[in-house]
Write an enzyme that holds these catalytic residues in place. Structure first.
Site, PDB file in Angstrom:
ATOM      1  N   GLU A 239       0.795  -1.190   0.074  1.00 29.13           N
ATOM      2  CA  GLU A 239      -0.038   0.085   0.041  1.00 29.13           C
ATOM      3  C   GLU A 239       0.821   1.132  -0.158  1.00 29.13           C
ATOM      4  O   GLU A 239       0.568   2.474  -0.487  1.00 29.13           O
ATOM      5  CB  GLU A 239      -1.099  -0.039   1.316  1.00 29.13           C
ATOM      6  CG  GLU A 239      -1.995  -1.088   1.270  1.00 29.13           C
ATOM      7  CD  GLU A 239      -1.658  -2.407   1.375  1.00 29.13           C
ATOM      8  OE1 GLU A 239      -0.367  -2.587   1.813  1.00 29.13           O
ATOM      9  OE2 GLU A 239      -2.628  -3.250   1.801  1.00 29.13           O
TER      10      GLU A 239
ATOM     11  N   PHE B 132     -11.469  -7.975  13.324  1.00 28.65           N
ATOM     12  CA  PHE B 132     -10.417  -8.249  12.520  1.00 28.65           C
ATOM     13  C   PHE B 132     -10.027  -7.019  11.634  1.00 28.65           C
ATOM     14  O   PHE B 132     -10.858  -6.706  10.840  1.00 28.65           O
ATOM     15  CB  PHE B 132     -10.648  -9.825  11.910  1.00 28.65           C
ATOM     16  CG  PHE B 132      -9.542 -10.037  10.879  1.00 28.65           C
ATOM     17  CD1 PHE B 132      -8.477 -10.458  11.426  1.00 28.65           C
ATOM     18  CD2 PHE B 132      -9.833  -9.903   9.460  1.00 28.65           C
ATOM     19  CE1 PHE B 132      -7.254 -10.753  10.349  1.00 28.65           C
ATOM     20  CE2 PHE B 132      -8.884 -10.416   8.611  1.00 28.65           C
ATOM     21  CZ  PHE B 132      -7.530 -10.698   9.022  1.00 28.65           C
TER      22      PHE B 132
ATOM     23  N   LYS C  81     -17.397  -1.378   5.194  1.00 27.01           N
ATOM     24  CA  LYS C  81     -17.956  -2.323   4.477  1.00 27.01           C
ATOM     25  C   LYS C  81     -19.362  -2.349   4.227  1.00 27.01           C
ATOM     26  O   LYS C  81     -19.985  -2.560   2.883  1.00 27.01           O
ATOM     27  CB  LYS C  81     -17.433  -3.768   4.793  1.00 27.01           C
ATOM     28  CG  LYS C  81     -17.361  -4.487   3.664  1.00 27.01           C
ATOM     29  CD  LYS C  81     -16.741  -6.019   4.291  1.00 27.01           C
ATOM     30  CE  LYS C  81     -16.700  -7.174   3.108  1.00 27.01           C
ATOM     31  NZ  LYS C  81     -16.085  -8.153   3.356  1.00 27.01           N
TER      32      LYS C  81
END
Lengths: 83, 548
Positions: B47, B109, B159
């Protein structure tokens, strides 16, 4: 030297973090702070202490996205009223 | 249309055609939307590489660079790139996936407080909390990244917002808020310039960011005021401009540093009195009045109290303050200093002298070549000895000094400008910091040329250890480097090593004439240092030029 500022900003959950980070990073320690949220606006009264010129802080605060006005409650009066 | 599809749609509305990134769990819906969404995506191999490729893309074009990462480690890996963009005022929009809203704050997570992390390394950052916010936030992010003093903006998107339904949003028509110039300040500036006997232009990276190169050159042409520039402003002034003395500061030219100390009027244009420029601040341009032109009001009087300041658009201000002073003696003095203190390339023996090599490369490379420098001694040699005539063609991590910047920045520049030659100049320390991006070059078959200057040392740190730490070479000896040519060949990148001067000419031809990527590995002595050097705490006229 102590300086007291009033700040008006658009409310956002992380606004106080942004404000406190800029104060610390630019060399100003917090003496007292009072914050209230009203109609999606955050009103802050802030007293900071530093050997540095207060304009070094107020100019940086003026750049924080979401801050509408920064006013120095001292003889130098209103520093900026930005949209 | 779900939220992720909406993001791609909004990027296209912002005229984004190319993004850089790396997928992962929390950003998978956006990658699904990118699969056939009409925006090209380049997979980088880390990244940090994606962020720096976006910077290279932005800096070589003047457009906004966009990078994408997943939550947690994906986002933390972006951070160095965002800090680099902040220090160099580069318009970047970074998009990160976040764990679903109901899991935020549960130590889920790959959950990390990305908004909190971003506060110190972005111009601004957003967390999208509802589908309704997505459109306005993306629009604001691009506006903030490009307006005023540009900078990086981060958008963190949970998300569930990506997979949930989107809410239509029409782009707002933002009004042009340019205010008229203050004519009193303009008149005062013109008076100072016309009365000055030794005026000097100190040009910073803000000129390029304001797209005011043309106005600056016209100002110089009409006033004939001598000039110096910062590392980030290289390319703003034509290298052969009559009274241009090159870079100023710690590794600036001797003429530049002496002129700064002698001038009686310093006109700082898009510059910020950085410590690498000023040396001992109290003694910097000690006898000069200062006109400071910078779009960022927070830079005014931050380090140097100035006589006049203006925060208006440089494209407006520079023509308005144009007046020709009578400074023939000063111009003559500058011309003499340029000759007296010109760079010298005579160097004994067969070993390769990096400054001469870089000069030769600059003279040989095609017009409009983009140089992407890494960080260290080679970076300073590039700045001192190469010449470029557009700021978009000299891409160097100036404010943050980020080792590992050069190769991924070159990836971004090459993607942005496929028809131009792009050369990454690196050192053996920096090259290893983002070596994985050779995989990106291979994947896309990018014809990036790599000039690797190898002294088997962390050269700049070694130089300081030699000069200021009694020669105690703590952790700077890299005699255990890998075989770089073999390493490159593992990525299908051909290359060669040269060690003596007689090999240079033909090797540069092979580098420049290769159809695809190429590695030219240049072995130099660890004894070579960067000169001149303004030592820490010294004024700019106290330059070290060599050691016995």
């Amino acid at each position: 030297m102590n300086n007291t500022l009033t700040i008006e900003a658009k409310h956002s959950p992380e606004f106080l973090e942004r404000l406190l980070r800029v104060c610390r990073h630019r060399g100003f320690s917090i003496v007292s702070i009072n914050a209230t949220i009203e109609q999606q606006l955050t009103h802050i009264e802030l007293t900071v202490s530093s050997d540095r010129e207060i304009t070094l802080l107020t100019k940086q605060l003026d750049k924080v996205i979401g801050i509408l006005t920064v006013t120095l409650l001292a003889s130098s009066g209103n520093i900026k009223a930005s949209a | 249309m779900n939220g992720a599809n909406f993001v791609v749609h909004a990027l296209k509305e912002q005229n984004v055609t190319q993004v850089f990134g790396y997928p992962g769990g929390a950003i998978m819906p956006l990658y699904d939307a990118l699969f056939d969404g009409g925006v090209d995506h380049l997979l980088c191999r880390h990244e940090q590489g994606a962020a720096m490729a976006a910077i290279g893309y932005a800096r070589s074009t003047g457009k906004v660079g966009v990078c994408i990462a997943t939550s947690g480690p994906g986002a933390t890996n972006l951070i160095t790139g965002l800090a680099d963009a902040l220090l160099d005022s580069i318009p970047i929009v970074a998009i990160t996936g976040q764990v679903p809203t109901h899991l935020i704050g549960t130590d889920a997570f790959q959950e990390v407080d990305v908004l909190g992390l971003s506060l110190a390394c972005t111009k601004h950052s957003f967390m999208v909390e509802t589908a309704e916010q997505l459109g306005p936030i993306i629009e604001q992010a691009f506006e903030i990244a490009t307006s005023g003093r540009p900078g990086p903006v981060l958008i963190d998107i949970p998300k569930d917002i990506q997979v949930g339904p989107s809410v239509a949003y029409a782009l707002a028509q933002l009004a042009d808020t340019q205010k008229p110039l203050d004519q009193n300040l303009i008149s005062h500036s013109k008076l100072l310039i016309s009365e000055a006997k030794k005026p000097l232009l100190y040009v910073g990276g803000g000129v390029g960011m304001a797209k005011a190169v043309s106005e600056l050159r016209t100002f110089i042409e009409q006033t004939q005021i001598p000039s110096v520039c910062t590392l980030k402003a290289i390319g703003c002034i034509q290298h052969d401009s009559t009274y241009f003395m090159g870079m100023v500061g710690m590794h600036g030219s001797k003429a530049s540093n002496l002129a700064i100390q002698e001038c009686d009027l310093l006109i700082a244009v898009g510059a910020r009195f950085d410590d690498r420029v000023t040396g001992k601040l109290d003694e910097f341009a000690q006898h000069a009045k200062v006109i400071h032109l910078d779009v960022d009001a927070a830079e005014i009087d931050k380090l140097r109290q100035v006589t006049i300041s203006m925060t208006d658009d440089l494209k407006q201000v520079l023509p308005a303050i144009t007046v020709q002073p009578s400074i023939e003696q000063w111009q003559q003095h500058i011309s003499e200093m340029k000759v007296t203190h010109a760079n010298r390339y005579d160097h004994p023996g067969e070993p390769i002298f990096a400054p001469a090599l870089l000069r030769q490369l600059a003279e040989t490379m095609p017009a409009d070549t983009v140089i992407c420098s890494d960080v260290g001694q080679h970076q300073m040699w590039v700045a001192q000895h190469m010449f470029v005539d557009r700021p978009e063609n000299h891409i160097s991590s100036s404010g943050l000094g980020t080792m590992g910047f050069g190769v991924p920045a070159a990836v971004g520049a090459q993607v942005a400008r496929p028809n131009d030659t792009v050369i990454a100049v690196s050192g053996d320390g920096s090259f290893m910091m983002n070596i994985q991006e050779l995989g990106t070059i291979k994947r896309k078959q990018l014809p990036v040329k790599i000039l690797l200057i190898d002294n088997q040392r962390l050269g700049m740190v070694r130089q300081w250890q030699e000069l200021f730490f009694n020669g105690r070479f703590s952790e700077t000896i890299l005699t255990d480097n890998p075989d770089f040519v073999t390493l490159a060949s593992a990525f299908d990148i051909p290359g060669e090593t040269i060690v003596v001067k007689s090999q240079i000419e033909q090797a540069l031809q092979r580098l420049l004439n290769s159809d695809g990527p190429y590695l030219l590995h240049v072995s130099i002595s660890e004894e070579e240092n960067v000169w001149p050097l303004v030592p820490p705490g010294a004024a700019n006229d106290q330059m070290m030029e060599s050691v016995g």
